[in-house]
Motif scaffolding. Structure first.
Motif, PDB file in Angstrom:
ATOM      1  N   GLN A  48       0.824  -1.210   0.000  1.00 35.03           N
ATOM      2  CA  GLN A  48       0.000   0.000   0.000  1.00 35.03           C
ATOM      3  C   GLN A  48       0.861   1.265   0.000  1.00 35.03           C
ATOM      4  OE1 GLN A  48      -2.266  -1.087   3.512  1.00 35.03           O
ATOM      5  NE2 GLN A  48      -4.114  -1.443   2.291  1.00 35.03           N
ATOM      6  N   VAL A  49       1.955   1.239   0.768  1.00 30.14           N
ATOM      7  CA  VAL A  49       2.861   2.387   0.776  1.00 30.14           C
ATOM      8  C   VAL A  49       3.479   2.584  -0.603  1.00 30.14           C
ATOM      9  CG1 VAL A  49       5.048   3.275   1.699  1.00 30.14           C
ATOM     10  CG2 VAL A  49       3.380   2.221   3.238  1.00 30.14           C
ATOM     11  N   ALA A  50       3.916   1.485  -1.199  1.00 28.80           N
ATOM     12  CA  ALA A  50       4.520   1.563  -2.531  1.00 28.80           C
ATOM     13  C   ALA A  50       3.531   2.091  -3.556  1.00 28.80           C
ATOM     14  CB  ALA A  50       5.040   0.189  -2.945  1.00 28.80           C
ATOM     15  N   ARG A  51       2.288   1.586  -3.503  1.00 30.84           N
ATOM     16  CA  ARG A  51       1.276   2.019  -4.461  1.00 30.84           C
ATOM     17  C   ARG A  51       0.971   3.504  -4.305  1.00 30.84           C
ATOM     18  NH1 ARG A  51       0.938   0.081  -8.675  1.00 30.84           N
ATOM     19  NH2 ARG A  51       1.346   2.250  -9.202  1.00 30.84           N
ATOM     20  N   LEU A  52       0.860   3.944  -3.072  1.00 31.03           N
ATOM     21  CA  LEU A  52       0.568   5.343  -2.791  1.00 31.03           C
ATOM     22  C   LEU A  52       1.686   6.246  -3.297  1.00 31.03           C
ATOM     23  CD1 LEU A  52      -1.492   7.204  -1.303  1.00 31.03           C
ATOM     24  CD2 LEU A  52      -0.060   6.951   0.736  1.00 31.03           C
ATOM     25  N   MET A  53       2.926   5.876  -3.004  1.00 29.36           N
ATOM     26  CA  MET A  53       4.071   6.689  -3.414  1.00 29.36           C
ATOM     27  C   MET A  53       4.238   6.689  -4.923  1.00 29.36           C
ATOM     28  SD  MET A  53       7.934   6.389  -1.867  1.00 29.36           S
ATOM     29  CE  MET A  53       9.272   7.461  -2.421  1.00 29.36           C
ATOM     30  N   LEU A  54       4.022   5.551  -5.563  1.00 31.03           N
ATOM     31  CA  LEU A  54       4.111   5.478  -7.020  1.00 31.03           C
ATOM     32  C   LEU A  54       3.067   6.379  -7.678  1.00 31.03           C
ATOM     33  CD1 LEU A  54       4.633   1.627  -7.468  1.00 31.03           C
ATOM     34  CD2 LEU A  54       6.254   3.395  -8.190  1.00 31.03           C
ATOM     35  N   ASP A  55       1.836   6.258  -7.215  1.00 31.43           N
ATOM     36  CA  ASP A  55       0.744   7.030  -7.820  1.00 31.43           C
ATOM     37  C   ASP A  55       0.964   8.528  -7.661  1.00 31.43           C
ATOM     38  OD1 ASP A  55      -0.394   4.637  -8.495  1.00 31.43           O
ATOM     39  OD2 ASP A  55      -1.946   4.683  -6.947  1.00 31.43           O
ATOM     40  N   GLU A  56       1.473   8.931  -6.509  1.00 32.11           N
ATOM     41  CA  GLU A  56       1.664  10.356  -6.251  1.00 32.11           C
ATOM     42  C   GLU A  56       2.874  10.920  -6.995  1.00 32.11           C
ATOM     43  OE1 GLU A  56       1.688  11.128  -2.080  1.00 32.11           O
ATOM     44  OE2 GLU A  56      -0.415  10.549  -1.819  1.00 32.11           O
ATOM     45  N   ASN A  57       3.668  10.037  -7.592  1.00 30.86           N
ATOM     46  CA  ASN A  57       4.817  10.479  -8.376  1.00 30.86           C
ATOM     47  C   ASN A  57       4.642  10.179  -9.866  1.00 30.86           C
ATOM     48  OD1 ASN A  57       7.308  11.488  -6.638  1.00 30.86           O
ATOM     49  ND2 ASN A  57       6.249   9.909  -5.434  1.00 30.86           N
ATOM     50  N   GLY A  58       3.387  10.013 -10.283  1.00 31.38           N
ATOM     51  CA  GLY A  58       3.099   9.814 -11.698  1.00 31.38           C
ATOM     52  C   GLY A  58       3.555   8.482 -12.248  1.00 31.38           C
ATOM     53  N   LEU A  59       3.606   7.460 -11.402  1.00 31.56           N
ATOM     54  CA  LEU A  59       4.067   6.138 -11.840  1.00 31.56           C
ATOM     55  C   LEU A  59       2.961   5.105 -11.663  1.00 31.56           C
ATOM     56  CD1 LEU A  59       7.646   6.319 -10.281  1.00 31.56           C
ATOM     57  CD2 LEU A  59       7.094   6.331 -12.720  1.00 31.56           C
ATOM     58  N   GLN A  60       1.756   5.483 -12.074  1.00 31.64           N
ATOM     59  CA  GLN A  60       0.600   4.589 -11.937  1.00 31.64           C
ATOM     60  C   GLN A  60       0.770   3.302 -12.742  1.00 31.64           C
ATOM     61  OE1 GLN A  60       0.485   7.804 -12.710  1.00 31.64           O
ATOM     62  NE2 GLN A  60      -0.904   8.875 -11.302  1.00 31.64           N
ATOM     63  N   HIS A  61       1.609   3.335 -13.784  1.00 33.19           N
ATOM     64  CA  HIS A  61       1.795   2.167 -14.651  1.00 33.19           C
ATOM     65  C   HIS A  61       2.752   1.134 -14.061  1.00 33.19           C
ATOM     66  CE1 HIS A  61       5.100   4.914 -15.467  1.00 33.19           C
ATOM     67  NE2 HIS A  61       5.789   3.881 -15.898  1.00 33.19           N
ATOM     68  N   VAL A  62       3.423   1.483 -12.970  1.00 29.42           N
ATOM     69  CA  VAL A  62       4.406   0.568 -12.369  1.00 29.42           C
ATOM     70  C   VAL A  62       3.706  -0.343 -11.365  1.00 29.42           C
ATOM     71  CG1 VAL A  62       6.487   0.389 -10.954  1.00 29.42           C
ATOM     72  CG2 VAL A  62       6.300   2.202 -12.671  1.00 29.42           C
ATOM     73  N   PRO A  63       3.683  -1.654 -11.613  1.00 27.16           N
ATOM     74  CA  PRO A  63       3.015  -2.567 -10.674  1.00 27.16           C
ATOM     75  C   PRO A  63       3.872  -2.872  -9.456  1.00 27.16           C
ATOM     76  CG  PRO A  63       3.918  -3.809 -12.507  1.00 27.16           C
ATOM     77  CD  PRO A  63       4.183  -2.361 -12.808  1.00 27.16           C
ATOM     78  N   VAL A  64       3.211  -3.303  -8.381  1.00 26.22           N
ATOM     79  CA  VAL A  64       3.887  -3.735  -7.162  1.00 26.22           C
ATOM     80  C   VAL A  64       3.636  -5.229  -7.002  1.00 26.22           C
ATOM     81  CG1 VAL A  64       4.127  -3.431  -4.674  1.00 26.22           C
ATOM     82  CG2 VAL A  64       3.511  -1.472  -6.121  1.00 26.22           C
ATOM     83  N   ASN A  65       4.693  -6.020  -7.017  1.00 28.18           N
ATOM     84  CA  ASN A  65       4.565  -7.471  -6.970  1.00 28.18           C
ATOM     85  C   ASN A  65       5.141  -8.031  -5.677  1.00 28.18           C
ATOM     86  OD1 ASN A  65       3.597  -7.377  -9.649  1.00 28.18           O
ATOM     87  ND2 ASN A  65       5.682  -7.457 -10.447  1.00 28.18           N
ATOM     88  N   ALA A  66       4.614  -9.177  -5.267  1.00 27.31           N
ATOM     89  CA  ALA A  66       5.180  -9.925  -4.144  1.00 27.31           C
ATOM     90  C   ALA A  66       6.130 -10.971  -4.699  1.00 27.31           C
ATOM     91  CB  ALA A  66       4.074 -10.591  -3.337  1.00 27.31           C
ATOM     92  N   VAL A  67       7.326 -11.075  -4.089  1.00 25.98           N
ATOM     93  CA  VAL A  67       8.313 -12.063  -4.525  1.00 25.98           C
ATOM     94  C   VAL A  67       8.746 -12.894  -3.322  1.00 25.98           C
ATOM     95  CG1 VAL A  67       9.150 -10.691  -6.462  1.00 25.98           C
ATOM     96  CG2 VAL A  67      10.204 -10.401  -4.217  1.00 25.98           C
ATOM     97  N   PRO A  68       9.157 -14.137  -3.535  1.00 23.20           N
ATOM     98  CA  PRO A  68       9.566 -14.989  -2.414  1.00 23.20           C
ATOM     99  C   PRO A  68      10.886 -14.536  -1.804  1.00 23.20           C
ATOM    100  CG  PRO A  68       9.945 -16.088  -4.511  1.00 23.20           C
ATOM    101  CD  PRO A  68       9.192 -14.844  -4.823  1.00 23.20           C
TER     102      PRO A  68
END
Length: 231
Positions: A48-68
């Motif tokens: 959620q933090v990553a999504r919020l920061m990405l969106d507020e910096n014009g990076l809505q197209h960058v996905p946030v993925n979970a990795v092992p």
């Protein structure tokens, strides 16, 4: 031949740096572990933090993925993805918040084309190959008594040091961007939480400093070997 002599002229320095690196890794594990058990003020997961920061910096197209894995968090500049370890992706801890903001810091660097990040990206593959080959070329040169091959190995160790050198400003800047965003957005809340986020990122930064120190010690060592073989 004793053990230190076997390591080369800078063997003691390499051992000191190696021990320091282990201590830093332990410090990072303890620091990360402590703040991963403490919830951040707004109960936001790393994702959620990553999504919020990405969106507020014009990076809505960058996905946030979970990795092992643990502390396997990274930004992929090729696929343009922020990848968070499972423990940070879904947990609303101070550590998760700090690490997620740091990785988005790299995404922002990519957006503004930070020169050090661009250079590191271009050199990553060839330098990685060179770093893997360097010890074998050096050993082959020593055993076959081929001075030229030894110096090729030295050159590749130098390239490894350069890669670690350009990594430092990239990592420090990403942490600076992360802390600035968390403070400006009010996500840190109390000064205690802010100190926790800063401590986590500082501990992580120390691992890169240790990596640079080890690369420097190795280069000095192989330079000593090359010079002794050239005499």
């Amino acid at each position: 031949m004793d053990f230190l002599a076997f390591l080369g002229p800078y063997g003691p320095l390499i051992l000191i740096v190696f021990v320091a690196s282990m201590l830093i890794q332990g410090y990072l594990s303890r620091t990360y572990g402590k703040w991963s058990r403490i919830a951040n003020p707004h109960q936001l997961t790393g994702a959620q933090v990553a999504r919020l920061m990405l969106d507020e910096n014009g990076l809505q197209h960058v996905p946030v993925n979970a990795v092992p894995g643990q502390l396997s968090d990274h930004y992929d500049p090729v696929r343009k993805t922020v990848n968070l370890s499972q423990g940070n992706y879904a947990v609303p801890s101070v550590s998760a918040m700090a690490v997620a903001a740091h990785e988005v810091g790299h995404a922002i660097q990519d957006k503004v084309r930070m020169p050090a990040l661009v250079l590191r990206g271009r050199l990553a593959v060839p330098l990685s190959l060179g770093m893997n080959l360097a010890p074998f070329l050096l050993l082959a040169g020593v055993f076959l008594q081929l001075t030229g091959l030894i110096w090729v190995g030295v050159l590749l160790f130098g390239a490894a040091l350069f890669f670690h050198l350009i990594t430092l400003p990239v990592e420090f800047d990403a942490s600076r961007r992360a802390l600035a965003y968390l403070n400006e957005r009010g996500l840190n809340g109390s000064s205690d939480t802010a100190n926790g986020a800063r401590t986590v990122l500082t501990a992580a930064a120390l691992t890169y400093v240790a990596g640079f120190a080890m690369a420097l010690a190795q280069l000095l060592n192989v330079l000593g070997i090359a010079r002794s073989r050239s005499d």
